[in-house]
Design a protein around this motif. Structure first.
Motif, PDB file in Angstrom:
ATOM      1  N   CYS A 376      26.384 -37.283  -2.650  1.00  7.77           N
ATOM      2  CA  CYS A 376      25.976 -35.598  -2.424  1.00  7.77           C
ATOM      3  C   CYS A 376      27.370 -35.174  -3.499  1.00  7.77           C
ATOM      4  O   CYS A 376      28.231 -34.896  -3.043  1.00  7.77           O
ATOM      5  CB  CYS A 376      25.598 -35.338  -1.261  1.00  7.77           C
ATOM      6  N   CYS A 379      27.749 -32.222  -0.828  1.00 12.16           N
ATOM      7  CA  CYS A 379      28.720 -32.208  -0.019  1.00 12.16           C
ATOM      8  C   CYS A 379      29.709 -32.990   0.935  1.00 12.16           C
ATOM      9  O   CYS A 379      30.132 -32.919   1.758  1.00 12.16           O
ATOM     10  CB  CYS A 379      27.825 -31.457   1.051  1.00 12.16           C
ATOM     11  N   CYS A 416      19.650 -33.611  -0.275  1.00 12.32           N
ATOM     12  CA  CYS A 416      20.657 -34.755  -0.063  1.00 12.32           C
ATOM     13  C   CYS A 416      20.241 -34.117   1.649  1.00 12.32           C
ATOM     14  O   CYS A 416      19.898 -33.407   2.084  1.00 12.32           O
ATOM     15  CB  CYS A 416      21.631 -33.847   0.473  1.00 12.32           C
ATOM     16  N   CYS A 419      22.846 -31.571   3.435  1.00 13.23           N
ATOM     17  CA  CYS A 419      22.962 -30.218   2.881  1.00 13.23           C
ATOM     18  C   CYS A 419      22.057 -29.556   2.292  1.00 13.23           C
ATOM     19  O   CYS A 419      21.834 -28.360   1.945  1.00 13.23           O
ATOM     20  CB  CYS A 419      24.515 -30.223   2.238  1.00 13.23           C
ATOM     21  N   SER A 421      20.990 -29.997  -0.402  1.00  9.94           N
ATOM     22  CA  SER A 421      20.559 -29.916  -1.804  1.00  9.94           C
ATOM     23  C   SER A 421      20.318 -31.012  -3.012  1.00  9.94           C
ATOM     24  O   SER A 421      19.872 -32.122  -1.794  1.00  9.94           O
ATOM     25  CB  SER A 421      22.340 -29.603  -2.720  1.00  9.94           C
TER      26      SER A 421
HETATM   27 ZN    ZN Z   1      24.873 -32.752   0.284  1.00  7.37          ZN
END
Ligand code: ZN
Ligand code: ADP
Ligand code: ZN
Length: 666
Positions: A376, A379, A416, A419, A421
């Motif tokens: 990712c 993060c 992800c 996080c 995202s």
């Molecule tokens: Zn992430």
């Protein structure tokens, strides 16, 4: 008639068991036969290995029945399996079980399955005659034949570059054996048991050859074993376990590609076929030939120090030159191009030229899958296996993320998991990506990929090679599966996408493995009239293994490598025993390993004991693993010490201990 029969049982208990023999069976019992015996409230298969007047326990039970009319193990096999027991830390029963076909381990007398098709159809193979040997070959054959004539044990290291005519020497030495009414075993790595290799032997010796490998059904395997035992064939060509072929008049053992790691069994008993072969050759007073273009450090060291007789073949049969090797420094590529590319300009141009000339190319990368890690961007999370300390590899065809150690599989996430995202990115490369990149760059390339993903189905291995052979495919992408033994004259280019894959493995043999692989895969180029070229991409262009491989200079590599082996005290200067302690709890694993190391040191303060240290990949399948390394010149001394220490060691519940003598990986 002695009172008790000594029975070996295939369990990890380091002793033999005494049983009495009921009156009605007393005429039939014999050493080497299988028997059914009661053992801890079960009935198990045992092997009668001897008789004795005294039993070592009270209340001896009696055997239930005798399975075999004739012994399945002769004196030689009993000696050989006892040697394995003494050298590899297993029970005699476990050693015996490894030496006989699977079906008869379970106590079956004959296997029910009807064999519809023979293992090999001799009629399918063209006949071939012996070549007139070159001077080098004649000299080599002569020294082997002398040993055969004298009926003496001798190990030869036949060190000859690829295509120097080693196999032809094997064939002619075997011919001599047959003329003398004796038999031969030829071991080849499992992966080389391709139609090409089998054809070499069958076309010369016809129905006199038995071929044994792991792909045979238990019934077929048993049938081959029976044929050999009954003396119906004189030659066995097979993978590792063929060293146990039940021949009674063995005159020669050959191990081709002796440096291959597949000769080491990675399950109990963890024997090395090369060492078992040596022992068997001694028992039979016959020669052993080890052949390789890149001998193992151990074998070359022994040959240099007179333990083995060294025979060198320095010329290729047709005087064809070894291919030119070009090293591409990928650090420079990185500096001059904007993004990380899989292929350097040099390799791209070479592929282009090869395809335009109507030739074939082999592109090698020793890693399967598409992207080798997924991460990712926001993060930094890297997707890891739940059960192992490994990252998940993205497989494009399966559309899955897979752990290469335990096969744990998940769907590739869109967002992800940490996080939330959507900046999930894919990095690293495997053979799938190489294939897709070639597709992308060369519209007219017809590509086949060969790795364990594409060859899982039986027959697919041969199918892929056939398509390459007959030209339907002009580019072959693959892992180490394509590094060995293939002989395709139209291949003018071999590209190594990254030589660093094996180099970066934390193992004292990683340089040796890299040198071997590069040499082997490079040897696939230029086997025809048009010559060939090898292009090796690497981030470590100054590494001696890569430099020596590029110059086809085994001797140079050996000189560099042997110095570091000596300094760090690794084989061939000592033997190693690796003891792996495993448990689900890391603290328990580490604590138990420390206690065990202490116990070993206590039992013999002079013994070199290193560790414990966490294994390079500490957790696999939910088990933490810590290694202890014991080093000594004498394997027997170490195994005897462990035989004393381990049974007394209080192993906490849930902890497993494995002993690997002469481990081939850390
Ligand atoms: Zn992430
Ligand atoms: P290696 O096992 O060292 O790779 P091979 O024995 O396979 O070498 O020989 C390479 C090729 O040369 C094979 O096609 C083989 O049939 C051929 N060959 C071997 N010895 C001779 C010889 N003395 N004369 C002519 N051809 C030979
Ligand atoms: Zn895993």
């Amino acid at each position: 008639m002695p009172k008790f029969v000594e029975v070996a049982i295939a369990l990890p208990i380091d002793r033999i068991f005494h049983y009495s023999v009921p009156e009605i069976l007393s005429n039939d019992i014999a050493v080497g036969k299988r028997v059914f015996v009661p053992f801890q409230n079960r009935t198990v298969v045992g092997y009668a290995v001897g008789f004795s007047e005294k039993a070592d326990v009270e209340g001896v039970k009696s055997i239930i029945s005798i399975i075999d009319k004739e012994p399945i193990l002769n004196e030689e096999m009993l000696k050989l399996t006892r040697w394995i027991k003494d050298n590899y830390f297993c029970s005699w029963g476990e050693a015996i079980a490894a030496a006989i076909p699977g079906g008869i381990k379970k106590g079956k007398v004959s296997l029910g399955e009807r064999i519809k098709e023979p293992n090999i159809k001799v009629e399918d193979f063209p006949r071939s005659k012996a070549h007139v040997l070159t001077d080098e070959q004649s000299k080599a054959l002569k020294s082997v034949l002398e040993a055969i004539d004298k009926k003496e044990y001798r190990t030869f290291l036949l060190y000859g570059i690829t295509s120097s005519g080693k196999t032809e020497i094997y064939l002619q030495a075997i011919e001599e054996m047959l003329a003398k009414g004796r038999q031969a075993i030829v071991l080849v790595p499992e992966i080389s048991l391709t139609p090409q290799t089998i054809e070499r032997f069958v076309s010369r010796f016809g129905a006199n050859v038995a071929v044994v490998h792991s792909a045979l059904t238990p019934a077929k395997r048993f049938l081959e074993w029976k044929k050999i035992k009954d003396g119906k064939v004189q030659i066995v060509v097979g993978a590792r376990s063929a060293i146990f072929s039940p021949m009674t008049n063995l005159g020669l053992i050959i191990i081709d590609e002796e440096h291959e790691t597949t000769y080491k069994q990675d399950d109990v008993p963890r024997y090395h076929a090369r060492d078992v072969a040596e022992e068997r050759a001694k028992l039979n007073n016959c020669p052993l030939i080890l052949g390789s273009a890149t001998p193992s450090l151990e074998s070359y060291y022994r040959a240099k120090h007179g333990e083995y007789k060294l025979i060198k073949l320095t010329k290729r049969i047709d005087e064809r030159l070894l291919p030119k090797v070009k090293i591409v420094d990928m650090r420079m590529e990185l500096a001059t191009r904007k993004r990380i590319e899989i292929f350097s300009k040099v390799l791209l141009d070479a592929i282009d030229k090869t395809l335009k000339n109507g030739k074939q190319a082999i592109i090698f990368l020793n890693r399967r899958g598409f992207s080798t890690f997924v991460n990712c961007k926001r993060c930094g999370l890297v997707l890891k296996c739940k059960r192992c300390d490994t990252v998940l590899v993205y497989h494009f065809e399966k559309k899955k993320l897979i752990c290469h150690y335990c096969d744990y599989t998940i769907q590739p996430p869109d967002i992800c998991p940490k996080c939330r995202s959507s900046y999930i990115r894919y990095f690293g490369l495997g053979t799938e990506k190489v294939e897709s990149e070639i597709n992308h760059n060369f519209a007219h390339a017809r590509i086949a990929r060969m790795d364990s993903d594409t060859t899982a189905k039986s027959g697919s291995h041969d199918r892929i090679l056939n398509e390459f052979k007959n030209g339907r495919v002009n580019m072959l992408v693959g892992t180490q599966m394509i590094a060995k033994g293939l002989d395709f004259p139209a291949v003018t280019l071999v590209g190594v996408v990254s030589a660093d894959v094996t180099l970066n493995i934390p193992d004292f043999r990683s340089s040796e493995r890299t040198f071997n692989l590069l040499t082997q895969v490079g040897g696939r180029a230029g086997r025809g009239e048009d010559g060939g070229e090898v292009i090796v991409q690497t981030y470590a262009p100054d590494h001696y293994a890569i430099l020596a491989a590029a110059k086809h200079d085994y001797e140079k590599f050996y000189q560099e490598e042997i110095v570091s082996r000596k300094e760090l005290l690794f084989p061939p200067f000592i033997n190693l025993v690796k003891i792996t302690v495993r448990a689900r709890n890391e603290e328990l694993t580490s604590k138990t390993a420390s206690e065990l190391a202490l116990a070993i040191r206590g039992a013999d303060p002079a013994m070199k004991v290193a560790g414990p240290a966490p294994a390079p990949i500490t957790r696999i399948r939910g088990y933490f693993r810590y290694n202890i390394l014991v080093k000594d010149k004498d394997r027997l001394v170490m195994v005897a010490l462990l035989r004393k220490v381990l049974p007394l060691f209080k192993r906490p519940h849930g902890v497993l201990i494995a002993v690997d003598v002469d481990p081939i990986s850390m």
